[in-house]
Scaffold this active site. Structure first.
Site, mmCIF file in Angstrom:
data_model
loop_
_atom_site.group_PDB
_atom_site.id
_atom_site.type_symbol
_atom_site.label_atom_id
_atom_site.label_comp_id
_atom_site.label_asym_id
_atom_site.label_seq_id
_atom_site.Cartn_x
_atom_site.Cartn_y
_atom_site.Cartn_z
ATOM 1 N N LYS A 15 0.830 -1.224 0.000
ATOM 2 C CA LYS A 15 0.000 0.000 0.000
ATOM 3 C C LYS A 15 0.856 1.262 0.000
ATOM 4 O O LYS A 15 0.536 2.221 -0.703
ATOM 5 C CB LYS A 15 -0.916 0.039 1.229
ATOM 6 N N LYS A 32 -0.884 10.142 6.250
ATOM 7 C CA LYS A 32 -1.105 8.885 6.970
ATOM 8 C C LYS A 32 -1.678 9.271 8.331
ATOM 9 O O LYS A 32 -0.945 9.746 9.206
ATOM 10 C CB LYS A 32 0.219 8.141 7.146
ATOM 11 N N SER A 36 1.473 3.366 13.247
ATOM 12 C CA SER A 36 1.786 2.414 14.311
ATOM 13 C C SER A 36 3.138 1.779 14.021
ATOM 14 O O SER A 36 3.284 1.086 13.008
ATOM 15 C CB SER A 36 0.716 1.332 14.399
ATOM 16 N N GLY A 99 -3.099 -1.344 7.400
ATOM 17 C CA GLY A 99 -3.536 -2.727 7.260
ATOM 18 C C GLY A 99 -4.712 -2.852 6.305
ATOM 19 O O GLY A 99 -4.683 -2.334 5.196
#
Length: 206
Positions: A15, A32, A36, A99
């Site tokens: 991604k 973004k 994390s 994710g």
């Protein structure tokens, strides 16, 4: 211009590399919302290195490389969704999720809920490896059931034409191209690989 959301069927499927290429191709700004994991290069730092484009600071920078809700809890903070409203910028904005579609932001909110709230066009990145038909179909079903607008699917990995064709036909979704595996990822190799991406269809969603 509308922002473009980049999400995926899983983590580690390309991604960020795709987002970097898209940001460069559109001359866009990159954001973004939640990062994390801070031990290695962040996604924002990777996009800067590969695109040279403008980026916005993350709303949350969380040290633990895990799902955002777990990273936030580890850091002793709770993600406030009010801090995740899409910023206003001049020109296009590429926003990268974390994710997959159903990654939790908090104990009560998935990224999908945020996508539904944003109501911005979405590009789904899917790997071409075994299992991708199931993962891609489920992701598209979740997005559509939440009234999200899906621009199409970008595939990442070696060509598997039958798998790609199955997803496009059975899920009735546009094929936006495929990013091949790059032995060396540089601004130059990414720009060359991005010639395989249907950037005009993507522009049309802005």
């Amino acid at each position: 211009m509308s922002p473009l959301i980049v999400t995926g069927t899983d983590t580690g499927i390309g991604k960020t590399v795709f987002s970097a290429g898209l940001t460069a191709a559109l001359g866009a700004t990159y954001w973004k919302p939640v990062q994390s994991g801070l031990e290695d290069a962040t996604d924002t730092e990777t996009v800067v290195a590969l695109s040279g484009c403008k980026t916005l600071p993350e709303a949350y920078r969380l040290p633990l490389p895990a799902s955002p809700h777990l990273s936030a809890e580890d850091a002793g903070v709770e993600i406030d969704l009010a801090q995740l409203e899409i910023p206003q910028v001049d020109g296009p904005l590429v926003v990268e999720g974390a994710g997959g579609v159903m990654v939790p932001l908090t104990r009560s909110t998935f990224y999908l809920d945020l996508f539904a709230h944003w109501q911005a066009p979405i590009i789904l990145v899917a790997r071409t490896a075994l299992g991708t038909i199931n993962h891609t179909a489920l992701s598209l079903m979740a997005l559509r059931n939440s009234n999200c607008s899906v621009v199409g699917v970008v595939f990442s990995g070696e060509a598997v034409p039958d798998v790609e064709k199955t997803i496009v036909q059975m899920c009735d979704v546009p094929h936006l191209g495929r990013l091949n595996v790059l032995s060396e990822i540089t601004p130059e190799t990414l720009k060359e690989a991005f010639a395989a991406i249907d950037i005009e269809t993507i522009r049309g969603a802005l």
